[in-house]
Design a protein around this motif. Structure first.
Motif: not given
Length: 75
Positions: A36-61
């Motif tokens: 209600r505060r943001t004016g966006l539902g959780p699904t629509c908010d995730a569409k507009l503001h996707p979570a950043p990629p997890d940097i730990r998955t990109r690390r490799h030796e």
């Protein structure tokens, strides 16, 4: 003071409870406080503001050359 109009219309004073807030993207009614505060539902908010990629998955030796001066002493 007797003839002054009311600041709130009489018919709007009859409503009880919180006013309905709708998602700005899809138009569905919002129920959560954060939504209600943001004016966006959780699904629509995730569409507009996707979570950043997890940097730990990109690390490799990576195989690297030894830095000069750090070579083990030759026997």
């Amino acid at each position: 003071m007797g003839d002054e109009p009311l600041a709130i219309a009489i018919d709007s004073a009859e409503r009880t409870g919180p006013r309905r807030v709708y998602c700005r993207l899809c138009g569905r009614p919002l129920t959560g406080a954060d939504s209600r505060r943001t004016g966006l539902g959780p699904t629509c908010d995730a569409k507009l503001h996707p979570a950043p990629p997890d940097i730990r998955t990109r690390r490799h030796e990576v195989e690297q050359d030894t830095l000069p001066g750090l070579e083990p002493p030759a026997d």
